[in-house]
Design a protein around this motif. Structure first.
Motif, PDB file in Angstrom:
ATOM      1  N   LEU A  58     -14.701  -8.798  -6.529  1.00  0.00           N
ATOM      2  CA  LEU A  58     -14.002  -9.427  -5.422  1.00  0.00           C
ATOM      3  C   LEU A  58     -14.778 -10.654  -4.957  1.00  0.00           C
ATOM      4  CD1 LEU A  58     -13.018  -6.212  -3.440  1.00  0.00           C
ATOM      5  CD2 LEU A  58     -11.546  -7.625  -4.891  1.00  0.00           C
ATOM      6  N   PRO A  59     -14.085 -11.665  -4.473  1.00  0.00           N
ATOM      7  CA  PRO A  59     -14.770 -12.906  -4.082  1.00  0.00           C
ATOM      8  C   PRO A  59     -15.579 -12.727  -2.803  1.00  0.00           C
ATOM      9  CG  PRO A  59     -12.462 -13.025  -3.477  1.00  0.00           C
ATOM     10  CD  PRO A  59     -12.625 -11.757  -4.270  1.00  0.00           C
ATOM     11  N   THR A  60     -16.558 -13.584  -2.630  1.00  0.00           N
ATOM     12  CA  THR A  60     -17.298 -13.624  -1.368  1.00  0.00           C
ATOM     13  C   THR A  60     -16.346 -14.080  -0.270  1.00  0.00           C
ATOM     14  OG1 THR A  60     -19.365 -14.154  -2.505  1.00  0.00           O
ATOM     15  CG2 THR A  60     -19.239 -14.670  -0.149  1.00  0.00           C
ATOM     16  N   PRO A  61     -16.263 -13.335   0.836  1.00  0.00           N
ATOM     17  CA  PRO A  61     -15.274 -13.677   1.858  1.00  0.00           C
ATOM     18  C   PRO A  61     -15.565 -15.014   2.528  1.00  0.00           C
ATOM     19  CG  PRO A  61     -16.752 -11.946   2.629  1.00  0.00           C
ATOM     20  CD  PRO A  61     -17.036 -12.139   1.184  1.00  0.00           C
ATOM     21  N   THR A  62     -14.483 -15.716   2.809  1.00  0.00           N
ATOM     22  CA  THR A  62     -14.543 -16.978   3.548  1.00  0.00           C
ATOM     23  C   THR A  62     -13.663 -16.851   4.782  1.00  0.00           C
ATOM     24  OG1 THR A  62     -12.644 -17.892   2.358  1.00  0.00           O
ATOM     25  CG2 THR A  62     -14.835 -18.254   1.394  1.00  0.00           C
ATOM     26  N   VAL A  66     -10.419 -14.191   5.054  1.00  0.00           N
ATOM     27  CA  VAL A  66     -10.366 -13.125   6.049  1.00  0.00           C
ATOM     28  C   VAL A  66      -9.197 -13.332   7.004  1.00  0.00           C
ATOM     29  CG1 VAL A  66     -11.600 -12.051   7.973  1.00  0.00           C
ATOM     30  CG2 VAL A  66     -12.828 -12.645   5.878  1.00  0.00           C
ATOM     31  N   ALA A  67      -8.948 -14.580   7.410  1.00  0.00           N
ATOM     32  CA  ALA A  67      -7.815 -14.855   8.291  1.00  0.00           C
ATOM     33  C   ALA A  67      -6.494 -14.534   7.591  1.00  0.00           C
ATOM     34  CB  ALA A  67      -7.839 -16.314   8.735  1.00  0.00           C
ATOM     35  N   ALA A  68      -6.403 -14.842   6.300  1.00  0.00           N
ATOM     36  CA  ALA A  68      -5.171 -14.543   5.558  1.00  0.00           C
ATOM     37  C   ALA A  68      -4.949 -13.043   5.470  1.00  0.00           C
ATOM     38  CB  ALA A  68      -5.258 -15.155   4.165  1.00  0.00           C
ATOM     39  N   ILE A  69      -6.014 -12.269   5.206  1.00  0.00           N
ATOM     40  CA  ILE A  69      -5.877 -10.812   5.153  1.00  0.00           C
ATOM     41  C   ILE A  69      -5.441 -10.279   6.510  1.00  0.00           C
ATOM     42  CG2 ILE A  69      -7.134  -8.649   4.860  1.00  0.00           C
ATOM     43  CD1 ILE A  69      -8.905 -10.081   2.815  1.00  0.00           C
ATOM     44  N   PHE A  70      -6.060 -10.753   7.567  1.00  0.00           N
ATOM     45  CA  PHE A  70      -5.746 -10.262   8.916  1.00  0.00           C
ATOM     46  C   PHE A  70      -4.283 -10.514   9.267  1.00  0.00           C
ATOM     47  CE2 PHE A  70      -5.281 -10.890  13.461  1.00  0.00           C
ATOM     48  CZ  PHE A  70      -5.909  -9.774  13.987  1.00  0.00           C
ATOM     49  N   TRP A  71      -3.828 -11.744   9.130  1.00  0.00           N
ATOM     50  CA  TRP A  71      -2.478 -12.103   9.580  1.00  0.00           C
ATOM     51  C   TRP A  71      -1.399 -11.620   8.622  1.00  0.00           C
ATOM     52  CZ3 TRP A  71      -1.954 -12.934  14.365  1.00  0.00           C
ATOM     53  CH2 TRP A  71      -2.964 -13.557  15.102  1.00  0.00           C
ATOM     54  N   THR A  72      -1.773 -11.221   7.420  1.00  0.00           N
ATOM     55  CA  THR A  72      -0.804 -10.586   6.519  1.00  0.00           C
ATOM     56  C   THR A  72      -0.756  -9.091   6.741  1.00  0.00           C
ATOM     57  OG1 THR A  72      -1.264 -12.286   4.849  1.00  0.00           O
ATOM     58  CG2 THR A  72      -0.109 -10.298   4.115  1.00  0.00           C
ATOM     59  N   GLY A  90       3.650   0.339   1.583  1.00  0.00           N
ATOM     60  CA  GLY A  90       2.500   1.234   1.552  1.00  0.00           C
ATOM     61  C   GLY A  90       1.396   0.732   0.637  1.00  0.00           C
ATOM     62  N   TRP A  91       1.757   0.338  -0.583  1.00  0.00           N
ATOM     63  CA  TRP A  91       0.735  -0.164  -1.500  1.00  0.00           C
ATOM     64  C   TRP A  91       0.152  -1.476  -1.005  1.00  0.00           C
ATOM     65  CZ3 TRP A  91      -1.315   3.289  -4.176  1.00  0.00           C
ATOM     66  CH2 TRP A  91      -0.593   4.277  -4.842  1.00  0.00           C
ATOM     67  N   SER A  92       0.969  -2.319  -0.379  1.00  0.00           N
ATOM     68  CA  SER A  92       0.464  -3.591   0.135  1.00  0.00           C
ATOM     69  C   SER A  92      -0.549  -3.370   1.250  1.00  0.00           C
ATOM     70  CB  SER A  92       1.622  -4.457   0.644  1.00  0.00           C
ATOM     71  OG  SER A  92       2.557  -4.734  -0.385  1.00  0.00           O
ATOM     72  N   VAL A  93      -0.227  -2.449   2.164  1.00  0.00           N
ATOM     73  CA  VAL A  93      -1.150  -2.155   3.262  1.00  0.00           C
ATOM     74  C   VAL A  93      -2.444  -1.556   2.728  1.00  0.00           C
ATOM     75  CG1 VAL A  93      -1.508  -0.684   5.287  1.00  0.00           C
ATOM     76  CG2 VAL A  93       0.639  -1.928   5.013  1.00  0.00           C
ATOM     77  N   PHE A  94      -2.343  -0.651   1.765  1.00  0.00           N
ATOM     78  CA  PHE A  94      -3.558  -0.043   1.209  1.00  0.00           C
ATOM     79  C   PHE A  94      -4.449  -1.097   0.567  1.00  0.00           C
ATOM     80  CE2 PHE A  94      -5.599   1.544  -2.713  1.00  0.00           C
ATOM     81  CZ  PHE A  94      -6.591   2.306  -2.114  1.00  0.00           C
ATOM     82  N   ALA A  95      -3.893  -1.982  -0.246  1.00  0.00           N
ATOM     83  CA  ALA A  95      -4.702  -2.982  -0.941  1.00  0.00           C
ATOM     84  C   ALA A  95      -5.391  -3.918   0.042  1.00  0.00           C
ATOM     85  CB  ALA A  95      -3.818  -3.780  -1.908  1.00  0.00           C
ATOM     86  N   LEU A  96      -4.653  -4.378   1.044  1.00  0.00           N
ATOM     87  CA  LEU A  96      -5.231  -5.317   2.007  1.00  0.00           C
ATOM     88  C   LEU A  96      -6.273  -4.639   2.895  1.00  0.00           C
ATOM     89  CD1 LEU A  96      -2.008  -7.273   2.995  1.00  0.00           C
ATOM     90  CD2 LEU A  96      -3.953  -8.158   1.700  1.00  0.00           C
ATOM     91  N   TYR A  97      -5.982  -3.415   3.333  1.00  0.00           N
ATOM     92  CA  TYR A  97      -6.938  -2.725   4.204  1.00  0.00           C
ATOM     93  C   TYR A  97      -8.180  -2.319   3.418  1.00  0.00           C
ATOM     94  CZ  TYR A  97      -8.716   0.354   7.860  1.00  0.00           C
ATOM     95  OH  TYR A  97      -9.507   0.938   8.817  1.00  0.00           O
ATOM     96  N   PHE A  98      -8.022  -1.982   2.150  1.00  0.00           N
ATOM     97  CA  PHE A  98      -9.162  -1.644   1.309  1.00  0.00           C
ATOM     98  C   PHE A  98     -10.103  -2.842   1.203  1.00  0.00           C
ATOM     99  CE2 PHE A  98     -10.918  -0.580  -3.051  1.00  0.00           C
ATOM    100  CZ  PHE A  98     -11.707   0.469  -2.587  1.00  0.00           C
ATOM    101  N   GLU A  99      -9.543  -4.019   1.000  1.00  0.00           N
ATOM    102  CA  GLU A  99     -10.366  -5.231   0.946  1.00  0.00           C
ATOM    103  C   GLU A  99     -10.997  -5.506   2.311  1.00  0.00           C
ATOM    104  OE1 GLU A  99     -11.992  -9.060  -0.193  1.00  0.00           O
ATOM    105  OE2 GLU A  99     -11.789  -7.020  -0.971  1.00  0.00           O
ATOM    106  N   TRP A 100     -10.254  -5.254   3.378  1.00  0.00           N
ATOM    107  CA  TRP A 100     -10.796  -5.440   4.738  1.00  0.00           C
ATOM    108  C   TRP A 100     -12.019  -4.547   4.950  1.00  0.00           C
ATOM    109  CZ3 TRP A 100      -9.741  -8.848   8.593  1.00  0.00           C
ATOM    110  CH2 TRP A 100     -10.143  -8.537   9.883  1.00  0.00           C
ATOM    111  N   MET A 101     -11.949  -3.316   4.476  1.00  0.00           N
ATOM    112  CA  MET A 101     -13.060  -2.385   4.618  1.00  0.00           C
ATOM    113  C   MET A 101     -14.246  -2.775   3.740  1.00  0.00           C
ATOM    114  SD  MET A 101     -12.759   0.048   6.855  1.00  0.00           S
ATOM    115  CE  MET A 101     -12.306  -1.368   7.881  1.00  0.00           C
TER     116      MET A 101
END
Length: 320
Positions: A58-62, A66-72, A90-101
Motif C-alpha cells: 500500500l502507498p505511503t499515505p498523503t 487520506v481525505a479521499a478515503i474519509f470523504w468516500t 459492504g465490500w466497498s466499506v470494508f476495503a476503505l475502512y481496512f485501509e483507514w485502519m
C-alpha cells in the motif's frame, strides 16, 4: 462444526447488526479516529506499515489520499447502514475502512480492540439481503455473526496469551493497573487503588476471565446471554476506572445478542401508521355528531305497525 458455524439466525438480527456496525464506522471517522487525518502531516519516513500493508503493498499515505478515503467512506457507510446493495456497499466499506485502519496503526501503536469489527465488516457482505423485523432464518447471516463472535472471543483469549507470553505471571503480580491508574485513572479508580491487594486480585481476575472466555460457546443460550452481559460490565468498569472504552469491540460483541427484538425502524413505522390512522377528522363535519340509525321515516311506516324507533325485534320462538 459446519452446522455450528452456519447456525441459522433471523434475518432481522442480521439487519440490525449491519445497521449498527455501519453506523459505528461513520461515527468512528468523526468521533473516535479523526486524528488519522492529522497523522499524514508528519514526515513519510515515520510511516512504518503493518505487515499486511507491506505485503499488498500500500502507498505511503498523503493528505490527498487520506481525505479521499474519509470523504468516500463516510457517505458509503451511511448508505450501507440502510441495508441497500449489501454486497457492493459492504465490500466497498470494508476495503476503505481496512485501509483507514492500516494508516491509523502504522505509526507505532496497534489497538487490538478492532479485530472483531474488521471481521464483521468482511463477513457482512456475504450475508445477503435482510430486513429489520424479518423472522425468517438465514444460514449465511448466521455464519457472518458466528465468525464475528469467534473474533471477539479471540480478542480476549489472545490478549491473555500475550500477557503470559511477554510478562508471565509477573503481569498478574506487578503494577500494571497501578500504572494505568496513575496515567489515566478516574476518582473511582483512586478510591479502588487504596484498598490493599485489590489491584493484584483484579489482575489475576482479568487473566482468568480472558483465558476462560471461549467457554461462552459451550453455554446454553440463557447463560450465554448472561455471560455476555458480564463481558459488557467488565468494559463498563474499565471505562469508569481507566477510561478505556473498547468501543469497536463492544459493537462487534452485539453479534451475540438477539438484536431482532430491538426494532427502531419497525417501531417508527408503526408509530407513524398509528398516528395517521388514529388522527381525528378535521373540518365542518368533525364538529357535528355522527348520524344515528333511528329507524324508518314516519312516511315509510306501514299502517297498523308500531312506531317505536329502533331495530326490529328479534325473531324467535317467543315471537311466533
Amino acid at each position: 462444526m459446519t452446522r455450528w458455524l452456519t447456525e441459522a439466525v433471523p434475518r432481522g438480527r442480521v439487519a440490525a447488526f449491519r445497521t449498527l456496525v455501519y453506523l459505528f464506522v461513520a461515527a468512528d471517522l468523526v468521533v473516535f479516529t479523526p486524528w488519522v487525518r492529522t497523522r499524514v502531516d508528519v514526515p513519510g519516513e515515520l510511516y512504518q506499515p503493518l505487515l499486511i500493508g507491506r505485503l499488498l503493498p500500500l502507498p505511503t499515505p498523503t493528505p490527498t489520499l487520506v481525505a479521499a478515503i474519509f470523504w468516500t467512506l463516510l457517505p458509503l457507510a451511511l448508505l450501507a447502514a440502510t441495508g441497500r446493495a449489501p454486497r457492493l456497499l459492504g465490500w466497498s466499506v470494508f476495503a476503505l475502512y481496512f485501509e483507514w485502519m492500516i494508516i491509523a496503526m502504522s505509526y507505532g501503536k496497534v489497538d487490538h480492540d478492532r479485530i472483531g469489527l474488521l471481521v464483521a465488516l468482511a463477513a457482512l457482505p456475504t450475508a445477503g439481503r435482510a430486513r429489520h423485523g424479518d423472522p425468517t432464518r438465514t444460514e449465511a447471516g448466521g455464519w457472518a455473526l458466528r465468525v464475528t463472535q469467534i473474533a471477539v472471543i479471540c480478542t480476549y483469549f489472545l490478549a491473555a496469551w500475550a500477557k503470559l507470553r511477554f510478562g508471565g505471571l509477573d503481569w498478574a503480580t506487578g503494577s500494571v493497573l497501578a500504572r494505568a491508574i496513575i496515567r489515566r485513572g478516574t476518582d473511582l479508580a483512586d478510591l479502588i487503588a487504596q484498598v490493599p491487594y485489590l489491584l493484584i486480585v483484579a489482575q489475576f481476575g482479568i487473566l482468568a476471565f480472558e483465558l476462560l472466555s471461549p467457554v461462552v460457546f459451550l453455554l446454553p443460550e440463557r447463560w450465554r446471554q448472561t455471560t455476555v452481559g458480564f463481558f459488557y460490565s467488565f468494559h463498563l468498569a474499565t471505562i469508569a476506572t481507566i477510561t478505556i472504552s473498547f468501543a469497536p469491540h463492544l459493537v462487534a460483541m452485539t453479534s451475540f445478542l438477539p438484536l431482532e427484538r430491538i426494532r427502531p425502524v419497525v417501531w417508527a413505522r408503526q408509530l407513524i401508521t398509528s398516528r395517521r390512522d388514529g388522527a381525528a377528522p378535521t373540518g365542518p363535519a368533525a364538529d357535528s355528531p355522527a348520524p344515528q340509525d333511528q329507524g324508518p321515516a314516519p312516511d315509510d311506516v306501514p299502517a297498523g305497525a308500531p312506531t317505536v324507533a329502533g331495530p326490529a325485534p328479534a325473531v324467535g320462538p317467543a315471537t311466533l
